[in-house]
Design a protein around this motif. Sequence first.
Motif, PDB file in Angstrom:
ATOM      1  N   TYR A  98       0.777   3.656  -3.283  1.00 41.18           N
ATOM      2  CA  TYR A  98      -0.286   4.400  -3.616  1.00 41.18           C
ATOM      3  C   TYR A  98      -0.177   5.710  -2.693  1.00 41.18           C
ATOM      4  O   TYR A  98      -0.308   7.041  -3.423  1.00 41.18           O
ATOM      5  N   LEU A 148      -4.021   6.317  -9.887  1.00 36.91           N
ATOM      6  CA  LEU A 148      -4.481   5.901  -8.734  1.00 36.91           C
ATOM      7  C   LEU A 148      -6.059   5.369  -8.868  1.00 36.91           C
ATOM      8  O   LEU A 148      -6.814   6.503  -8.905  1.00 36.91           O
ATOM      9  N   ARG A 205       2.350   8.235  -4.329  1.00 35.22           N
ATOM     10  CA  ARG A 205       1.743   8.598  -5.605  1.00 35.22           C
ATOM     11  C   ARG A 205       1.050   9.864  -5.352  1.00 35.22           C
ATOM     12  O   ARG A 205       0.921  10.910  -5.834  1.00 35.22           O
ATOM     13  N   VAL A 226      -6.094   7.580   2.821  1.00 35.93           N
ATOM     14  CA  VAL A 226      -4.880   6.971   2.636  1.00 35.93           C
ATOM     15  C   VAL A 226      -3.999   6.775   3.853  1.00 35.93           C
ATOM     16  O   VAL A 226      -3.531   5.854   4.210  1.00 35.93           O
ATOM     17  N   VAL A 258      -2.168   1.629  -9.866  1.00 33.45           N
ATOM     18  CA  VAL A 258      -2.032   1.524  -8.279  1.00 33.45           C
ATOM     19  C   VAL A 258      -3.464   1.357  -7.508  1.00 33.45           C
ATOM     20  O   VAL A 258      -3.905   2.735  -7.710  1.00 33.45           O
ATOM     21  N   THR A 259      -3.764   0.767  -6.787  1.00 35.22           N
ATOM     22  CA  THR A 259      -4.632   1.014  -5.884  1.00 35.22           C
ATOM     23  C   THR A 259      -4.394   1.206  -4.219  1.00 35.22           C
ATOM     24  O   THR A 259      -3.101   0.572  -4.159  1.00 35.22           O
ATOM     25  N   GLY A 260      -5.088   1.330  -3.194  1.00 33.67           N
ATOM     26  CA  GLY A 260      -4.549   1.282  -1.810  1.00 33.67           C
ATOM     27  C   GLY A 260      -4.176   0.071  -1.533  1.00 33.67           C
ATOM     28  O   GLY A 260      -3.191  -0.066  -0.697  1.00 33.67           O
ATOM     29  N   SER A 279       0.868  -1.081  -0.053  1.00 33.48           N
ATOM     30  CA  SER A 279      -0.080  -0.112  -0.081  1.00 33.48           C
ATOM     31  C   SER A 279       0.909   1.255  -0.015  1.00 33.48           C
ATOM     32  O   SER A 279       0.480   2.282  -0.310  1.00 33.48           O
TER      33      SER A 279
END
Lengths: 290, 145
Positions: free
Chosen positions: A45, B79, A48, A225, B9-11, A42
Amino acid sequence: MPSTREIRRRIRSVRNISQITRAMEMVAASKMRRAQQRVTASRPYAERIEAMISDLAALQLDAEQLAAFPLLAKREIKNIEVLLVTPDKGLTGPLNSNILRRAGKFILEEAEAPVKVVAVGRKGSEFMVRTRQDVVAEFTGLADSLTPEDVTAITSVVIGDYVSGKADAVYLIYSKFNSTLSQTPVVQQLLPIEPKAGSGEYNDYIFEPTGADVLTELLPRLVEVEIYQAILENFASEYSARMVAMRNASDNARDLVSDLTLSYNKARQTQITNEVSEIAAGANAMRQQG
Amino acid sequence: MAKLTVEVVTGERIVFTDDEVDMVIAPGASGTLGILPNHAPLITTLAGGELRVKKSGQEYAMVVFGGFMEVTPDKVIILADAAERVEEIDASRAEDARKRAEDEISKRGATEDLAAAQASLRRANIRLRTAERRRSGRRSELPGT
């Protein structure tokens, strides 16, 4: 000297404990592997999205426009909110007391305004209640297989409090996972968001629909996030710490068993020697009489 | 010829990454976008839909459910709130989810549940549509079989 029976009883109880700690070690080890994978998966992400926000905030909008986004707006700090992420359970070696001590230090020494606590994890919540802090919300029993959507409830509490003015700054406190052997308590500012300096590589981005629209969606996403990431870090830290603690406990139990076995054998031998010399003395006495 | 580096990309994970891509077709919030190498820098929000990546005659398909895309001349970073590759779509599960969501919507009017049901209906529909298009697409690529 304790009797052989007492020593035998102790050996048995230490063995039982070591069986339990070894089982817990193995459970923690398998959970740890998964949690470590998730936390590393994770991270990209989060990195980014942060980079994207810096790019955006740095070039597209001037100070006045930035002020229109509540999540970026800096205010005079009258109230602070702390989002404290801890494990639900104990038996994690020094991990829990480290994170709680760090949180306590922040609240008592570093925070420049009264602090409200939002606790994620039972340990933090219990500690804050016990020390009479102002716990405004608690979230416990999160599954370690949680998805980003599962933190929405937490995010909305935090953003809600910030936007409504109940808190003028929000800090995130959690155990950062460095490696299986090392976890550090971390205090990180969550709100207001302070964009880092962008790469500045491109300064003519096209925005669709508009820069403001993109930023409006991007900012809460970043908060979510970061919270999600902190919870994953916490799980990886928890399982790593527990595995190490349980491994140490199993090792100690093994040492203890071997020490106890030694004293058991000594005690047994002493007893036999005594018996033999008693018999010998008895036999001698008989012979002299006869 | 210039190529694109693409990351989806994901979480939870990196869904797709490749640095030799020829073209990306993404469901932008204000319409579908085709991105070729040397595209002007762009940042956009994404709608739910099909994301296609073309690489030396091959095409990889994914579904994304909202998110963001940053484009620079040599890079496309997506994302996504959630994303999966087409091979990962379980059509029968999506079909079930759609039925369940439709039932839910027709049955009750509770606003919060309704919104959740509508969202899951939307997701199920995107999955099904993409999976369906893939299947028929593959057939038409192989005439005579």
